[in-house]
Design a protein around this motif. Structure first.
Motif, PDB file in Angstrom:
ATOM      1  N   LEU A   9      77.239  47.682 -20.443  1.00 15.05           N
ATOM      2  CA  LEU A   9      77.862  48.757 -21.213  1.00 15.05           C
ATOM      3  C   LEU A   9      76.973  49.984 -20.993  1.00 15.05           C
ATOM      4  O   LEU A   9      75.924  50.143 -21.612  1.00 15.05           O
ATOM      5  CB  LEU A   9      77.954  48.375 -22.686  1.00 15.05           C
ATOM      6  N   ALA A  10      77.402  50.822 -20.071  1.00 16.85           N
ATOM      7  CA  ALA A  10      76.542  51.853 -19.488  1.00 16.85           C
ATOM      8  C   ALA A  10      76.104  52.897 -20.501  1.00 16.85           C
ATOM      9  O   ALA A  10      76.778  53.148 -21.515  1.00 16.85           O
ATOM     10  CB  ALA A  10      77.271  52.530 -18.327  1.00 16.85           C
ATOM     11  N   ALA A  11      74.963  53.501 -20.203  1.00 13.03           N
ATOM     12  CA  ALA A  11      74.503  54.654 -20.973  1.00 13.03           C
ATOM     13  C   ALA A  11      75.452  55.826 -20.749  1.00 13.03           C
ATOM     14  O   ALA A  11      76.185  55.881 -19.757  1.00 13.03           O
ATOM     15  CB  ALA A  11      73.088  55.034 -20.554  1.00 13.03           C
ATOM     16  N   ALA A  12      75.453  56.757 -21.683  1.00 11.36           N
ATOM     17  CA  ALA A  12      76.257  57.970 -21.542  1.00 11.36           C
ATOM     18  C   ALA A  12      75.545  58.938 -20.605  1.00 11.36           C
ATOM     19  O   ALA A  12      74.335  58.841 -20.400  1.00 11.36           O
ATOM     20  CB  ALA A  12      76.480  58.605 -22.907  1.00 11.36           C
ATOM     21  N   PRO A  13      76.277  59.882 -20.012  1.00 11.68           N
ATOM     22  CA  PRO A  13      75.625  60.876 -19.144  1.00 11.68           C
ATOM     23  C   PRO A  13      74.579  61.690 -19.904  1.00 11.68           C
ATOM     24  O   PRO A  13      74.789  62.053 -21.063  1.00 11.68           O
ATOM     25  CB  PRO A  13      76.793  61.768 -18.691  1.00 11.68           C
ATOM     26  N   ALA A  14      73.459  61.954 -19.244  1.00 12.23           N
ATOM     27  CA  ALA A  14      72.425  62.803 -19.850  1.00 12.23           C
ATOM     28  C   ALA A  14      72.892  64.249 -19.838  1.00 12.23           C
ATOM     29  O   ALA A  14      73.461  64.720 -18.850  1.00 12.23           O
ATOM     30  CB  ALA A  14      71.117  62.653 -19.081  1.00 12.23           C
ATOM     31  N   GLN A 322      82.082  56.451 -25.641  1.00 13.70           N
ATOM     32  CA  GLN A 322      80.825  56.860 -26.259  1.00 13.70           C
ATOM     33  C   GLN A 322      79.701  55.897 -25.902  1.00 13.70           C
ATOM     34  O   GLN A 322      79.930  54.740 -25.553  1.00 13.70           O
ATOM     35  CB  GLN A 322      80.981  56.938 -27.786  1.00 13.70           C
ATOM     36  N   GLY A 323      78.483  56.379 -25.994  1.00 12.65           N
ATOM     37  CA  GLY A 323      77.321  55.558 -25.686  1.00 12.65           C
ATOM     38  C   GLY A 323      76.049  56.316 -26.010  1.00 12.65           C
ATOM     39  O   GLY A 323      76.080  57.387 -26.632  1.00 12.65           O
ATOM     40  N   HIS A 324      74.915  55.753 -25.613  1.00 15.96           N
ATOM     41  CA  HIS A 324      73.622  56.404 -25.798  1.00 15.96           C
ATOM     42  C   HIS A 324      73.185  57.060 -24.491  1.00 15.96           C
ATOM     43  O   HIS A 324      73.352  56.472 -23.418  1.00 15.96           O
ATOM     44  CB  HIS A 324      72.555  55.391 -26.205  1.00 15.96           C
ATOM     45  N   ARG A 348      70.903  58.594 -33.074  1.00 18.51           N
ATOM     46  CA  ARG A 348      72.321  58.261 -32.895  1.00 18.51           C
ATOM     47  C   ARG A 348      72.520  56.753 -33.082  1.00 18.51           C
ATOM     48  O   ARG A 348      71.778  55.947 -32.517  1.00 18.51           O
ATOM     49  CB  ARG A 348      72.760  58.687 -31.502  1.00 18.51           C
ATOM     50  N   VAL A 349      73.505  56.363 -33.870  1.00 18.37           N
ATOM     51  CA  VAL A 349      73.794  54.949 -34.145  1.00 18.37           C
ATOM     52  C   VAL A 349      75.221  54.639 -33.725  1.00 18.37           C
ATOM     53  O   VAL A 349      76.160  55.359 -34.078  1.00 18.37           O
ATOM     54  CB  VAL A 349      73.590  54.617 -35.642  1.00 18.37           C
ATOM     55  N   GLY A 607      69.030  53.144 -22.019  1.00 13.39           N
ATOM     56  CA  GLY A 607      70.197  53.549 -22.800  1.00 13.39           C
ATOM     57  C   GLY A 607      71.403  52.652 -22.651  1.00 13.39           C
ATOM     58  O   GLY A 607      72.460  52.925 -23.218  1.00 13.39           O
ATOM     59  N   ALA A 608      71.285  51.567 -21.894  1.00 10.94           N
ATOM     60  CA  ALA A 608      72.410  50.659 -21.661  1.00 10.94           C
ATOM     61  C   ALA A 608      72.340  49.452 -22.598  1.00 10.94           C
ATOM     62  O   ALA A 608      71.263  49.058 -23.055  1.00 10.94           O
ATOM     63  CB  ALA A 608      72.409  50.189 -20.210  1.00 10.94           C
ATOM     64  N   VAL A 609      73.511  48.878 -22.864  1.00 11.58           N
ATOM     65  CA  VAL A 609      73.615  47.602 -23.578  1.00 11.58           C
ATOM     66  C   VAL A 609      74.112  46.572 -22.573  1.00 11.58           C
ATOM     67  O   VAL A 609      75.137  46.787 -21.927  1.00 11.58           O
ATOM     68  CB  VAL A 609      74.597  47.701 -24.768  1.00 11.58           C
ATOM     69  N   LYS A 610      73.380  45.488 -22.425  1.00  7.41           N
ATOM     70  CA  LYS A 610      73.753  44.470 -21.437  1.00  7.41           C
ATOM     71  C   LYS A 610      74.053  43.139 -22.123  1.00  7.41           C
ATOM     72  O   LYS A 610      73.334  42.726 -23.041  1.00  7.41           O
ATOM     73  CB  LYS A 610      72.646  44.289 -20.392  1.00  7.41           C
ATOM     74  N   VAL A 611      75.127  42.502 -21.671  1.00  7.36           N
ATOM     75  CA  VAL A 611      75.521  41.189 -22.170  1.00  7.36           C
ATOM     76  C   VAL A 611      75.205  40.162 -21.089  1.00  7.36           C
ATOM     77  O   VAL A 611      75.623  40.322 -19.936  1.00  7.36           O
ATOM     78  CB  VAL A 611      77.021  41.159 -22.534  1.00  7.36           C
ATOM     79  N   TRP A 612      74.465  39.115 -21.462  1.00  7.36           N
ATOM     80  CA  TRP A 612      74.019  38.092 -20.516  1.00  7.36           C
ATOM     81  C   TRP A 612      74.640  36.748 -20.864  1.00  7.36           C
ATOM     82  O   TRP A 612      74.837  36.431 -22.047  1.00  7.36           O
ATOM     83  CB  TRP A 612      72.498  37.942 -20.552  1.00  7.36           C
ATOM     84  N   LYS A 613      74.949  35.967 -19.853  1.00  5.94           N
ATOM     85  CA  LYS A 613      75.407  34.597 -20.039  1.00  5.94           C
ATOM     86  C   LYS A 613      74.265  33.644 -19.688  1.00  5.94           C
ATOM     87  O   LYS A 613      73.708  33.711 -18.594  1.00  5.94           O
ATOM     88  CB  LYS A 613      76.634  34.304 -19.163  1.00  5.94           C
ATOM     89  N   VAL A 614      73.922  32.781 -20.636  1.00  2.40           N
ATOM     90  CA  VAL A 614      72.854  31.799 -20.438  1.00  2.40           C
ATOM     91  C   VAL A 614      73.491  30.423 -20.389  1.00  2.40           C
ATOM     92  O   VAL A 614      74.246  30.045 -21.290  1.00  2.40           O
ATOM     93  CB  VAL A 614      71.817  31.873 -21.576  1.00  2.40           C
ATOM     94  N   SER A 615      73.212  29.669 -19.343  1.00  3.35           N
ATOM     95  CA  SER A 615      73.809  28.339 -19.192  1.00  3.35           C
ATOM     96  C   SER A 615      72.728  27.313 -18.882  1.00  3.35           C
ATOM     97  O   SER A 615      71.606  27.650 -18.511  1.00  3.35           O
ATOM     98  CB  SER A 615      74.859  28.346 -18.068  1.00  3.35           C
ATOM     99  N   GLY A 616      73.080  26.043 -19.048  1.00  2.00           N
ATOM    100  CA  GLY A 616      72.165  24.956 -18.701  1.00  2.00           C
ATOM    101  C   GLY A 616      70.947  24.876 -19.588  1.00  2.00           C
ATOM    102  O   GLY A 616      69.851  24.572 -19.116  1.00  2.00           O
ATOM    103  N   LEU A 617      71.105  25.137 -20.903  1.00  6.04           N
ATOM    104  CA  LEU A 617      69.969  25.062 -21.814  1.00  6.04           C
ATOM    105  C   LEU A 617      69.499  23.613 -21.948  1.00  6.04           C
ATOM    106  O   LEU A 617      70.303  22.728 -22.254  1.00  6.04           O
ATOM    107  CB  LEU A 617      70.347  25.609 -23.193  1.00  6.04           C
ATOM    108  N   PRO A 618      68.191  23.327 -21.758  1.00 10.80           N
ATOM    109  CA  PRO A 618      67.706  21.950 -21.873  1.00 10.80           C
ATOM    110  C   PRO A 618      67.611  21.495 -23.316  1.00 10.80           C
ATOM    111  O   PRO A 618      67.487  22.302 -24.210  1.00 10.80           O
ATOM    112  CB  PRO A 618      66.321  22.024 -21.224  1.00 10.80           C
TER     113      PRO A 618
END
Length: 618
Positions: A9-14, A322-324, A348-349, A607-618
């Protein structure tokens, strides 16, 4: 335990007040590229949650432009370097070229996607023309006495170039190789933008004098001035429609206007902000009219970094992205991920819908300075925040607005937590630990040390953990009846070898993870009877300060983010093994959250929000 990025989820333009921000789209009108922080973001226009991040620059970026072929992007930074890289994966860099000694303000490609001209603020020269594949010189940018703000290359032969500057002039170059041919000084004051029409017949320049000047595209001779007195603020953006009959301008007067090039008439206007009043954040500092589309979409940028999608005939934006565009310093998330808030360096929130991949600015009076930390109430309906404006504020999640209840703190806050019964809010301040009931002050425990982190047990409302600069974690007891903290800690945990930087309880309250300033994490187990034992001290892959820790629902794994730019996933069952996502956020990861099993969210300096997928948890 592989960890892979699922969404960026990309940052907004500076943006900078009084300066144009350049936007560029690919020839198909499918993607937009812009600069933000030290990164360049490439976003899908119709699905903004689909984005690529290019991190090849080592200093703050300033501009990025698609080549006419759509396969390459040239981007410039404040140190005067231009990098040419592939637009498909945003990974492979063709080369880096040192152009000038200062900021690159604009870049232009020729119609063959072979030659590039970069202009900006230099000492010996204000721009240079070179080949994209080798960097060989193909001409000089001369004729200006001050910083050059924008450049445009005619896409047909004979090749022509227009550059505009703070010296009030437009210089016309012939090429290739490019050399000075003519100069026009039709503007009074700074000239901020220029663009050739797609058919090459017309050139337009705009400036801080609110003037729009047209020229002959082949000769560079001024032809006519249009729109005098229409824009009431400086004009910062200019972009042509694909038919070369219309162009669009954006201005500090909070408007975006479409013009007919032949008649010179203003055919469409959008005004932003409250009616009849001046709103500085709504100044329009950039605009682009994507080619290759059938819907006539125009994308405009305001000073806050919001991208407004405009369609002729519709008086309102059909979408606002919108973004940061500043460092994200705080992240707060409910266990189910339905409430996710981020706060940035300037206060900014935003609240985020991870499914749709969209962010929305929280309404109401926000912090006026850096947001330090969020704390969610047990119900998830209220989020408390503290910031460097030394205030405690609250957000109504369902209404997506600040409640208006603001409490002035006696010292700068280091963190905030809510008790498991939702009765009290506990703030770690520079001078001590303060307890509040909603916005009302209840008590304060002065400290002989400087608190650096705080956490409250999610299952026992009386347990408060406080990290300090003496490498220790102090466990205090909080009275549920009167909100007074025990003057002496009920336990002191001394296993950390450095200053405590972050604390996090597992959701069942059995484990407490303490991260320190050298990158080590110590996990403690509590029996509930007041005894604390080290569960593991082997979580030590970070090479710099640990800034955030979050647990999964089962309490078997944790995720951490650090100043070393890495996101690490840890296992209690196998403390020696971990999965890392290196360079997750350029310059540091400030926040992590485990929103649901297998899904991790991170935020950082980029300034970005990233979503990660975690798999194979022991």
């Amino acid at each position: 335990m592989p960890i892979e990025v699922d969404k960026i989820l990309a940052a907004a333009p500076a943006t900078t007040r009084g300066q144009a921000t350049q936007l560029s789209c690919d020839p198909k009108g499918e993607r937009i590229v812009y600069a933000s922080g030290k990164s360049i973001f490439v976003r899908t226009i119709d699905e903004p949650s689909k984005a690529l991040q290019y991190t090849g620059h080592t200093t703050t970026t300033a501009v990025a432009r698609f080549s006419p072929s759509g396969f390459w992007i040239a981007s410039g930074d404040v140190s005067g370097k231009v990098r040419v890289w592939d637009a498909v994966g945003a990974e492979n860099t063709k080369d880096e070229y040192s152009i000038i000694s200062g900021r690159i303000n604009d870049i232009a490609w020729d119609g063959d996607s072979q030659r590039v001209i970069a202009v900006g603020d230099g000492r010996e020269r204000f721009g240079h023309a070179f080949t994209a594949d080798s960097g060989n010189s193909v001409g000089e940018v001369t004729g200006h006495s001050k910083v050059v703000n924008a450049v445009s290359i005619r896409q047909q032969r004979p090749l022509r170039v227009a550059t505009v500057s703070d010296d009030g002039s437009m210089c016309f170059l012939h090429g290739a190789p490019f050399k000075f041919a003519d100069k026009a000084s039709e503007h009074k004051g700074f000239v901020t933008g220029t663009a050739f029409s797609p058919d090459g017949a017309t050139l337009v320049t705009v400036g801080a004098d609110r003037k729009i000047q047209l020229y002959d595209g082949k000769t560079g001779a001024p032809t006519k001035t249009i729109g005098e007195g229409v824009h009431t603020g400086g004009i910062y953006g200019i972009s042509w429609a694909s038919d070369s009959k219309q162009f669009v301008t954006s201005s500090a007067d909070q408007t975006v206007r479409v013009w007919d090039a032949e008649s010179g008439k203003n055919t469409e206007t959008w005004r932003f902000g409250p009616e009849g009043s001046v709103s500085i954040p709504d100044q329009q500092v950039g605009v682009v009219w994507p080619h290759g589309r059938t819907d006539g979409l125009i994308i405009s940028l305001n000073l806050n970094g919001d991208l407004s999608y405009l369609v002729p005939g519709n008086p309102k934006p059909i979408r606002v992205v919108q973004g940061h565009n500043k460092n994200i310093t705080a992240l707060g998330a409910s266990p189910d991920g339905k409430a996710l808030l981020t706060g940035s360096f300037e206060g900014r929130v935003l609240s985020w819908d991870l499914t749709a991949g969209t962010g929305t600015v929280v309404d109401g009076q926000s912090h006026s300075n850096q947001v330090t930390q969020f704390a969610l109430s047990p119900s998830g309906g209220t989020v408390y925040s503290v910031g460097w404006d030394d205030t405690l504020r609250s957000v109504d999640v369902s209404a997506n607005t600040f409640t208006g209840l603001s409490t002035k703190l006696s010292a700068q806050p280091k963190g905030v937590a809510t008790t498991s019964d939702g009765k009290f809010v506990v703030v770690a301040a520079h001078t001590g630990i303060q307890v509040y009931q909603g916005p009302d002050f209840i008590s304060e425990l002065p400290t002989t040390f400087t608190p650096t982190a705080i956490a409250a047990s999610p299952t026992d409302a009386s347990v408060i953990a406080v990290g300090g600069d003496g490498n220790t974690v102090r466990i205090h007891s909080l009275s549920s009846s009167d909100g007074i903290l025990s003057s002496q800690p009920v336990a002191v945990l001394t296993n950390s070898s450095a200053q405590i930087s972050t604390l996090s309880f597992s959701r069942d309250g059995k484990f407490l993870a303490a991260g320190n300033s050298t990158g080590k994490i110590v996990v403690y187990r509590t029996s509930g009877s007041g005894s604390w034992e080290v569960e593991t001290d082997r979580w030590s892959a970070h090479t710099a300060r640990v800034l955030s820790i979050a647990w999964n629902e089962a309490g078997t794994h944790a995720v951490s983010g650090g100043l070393d730019t890495n996101v690490c996933v840890w296992s209690l069952a196998k403390p020696g093994s971990r999965t890392s996502a290196p360079n997750a956020h350029k310059d540091g990861v400030n926040g992590v959250a485990w929103t649901e099993e297998g899904t991790v969210v991170s935020t950082g300096v980029d300034g970005a929000v990233k979503v990660w997928k975690v798999s194979g948890l022991p």
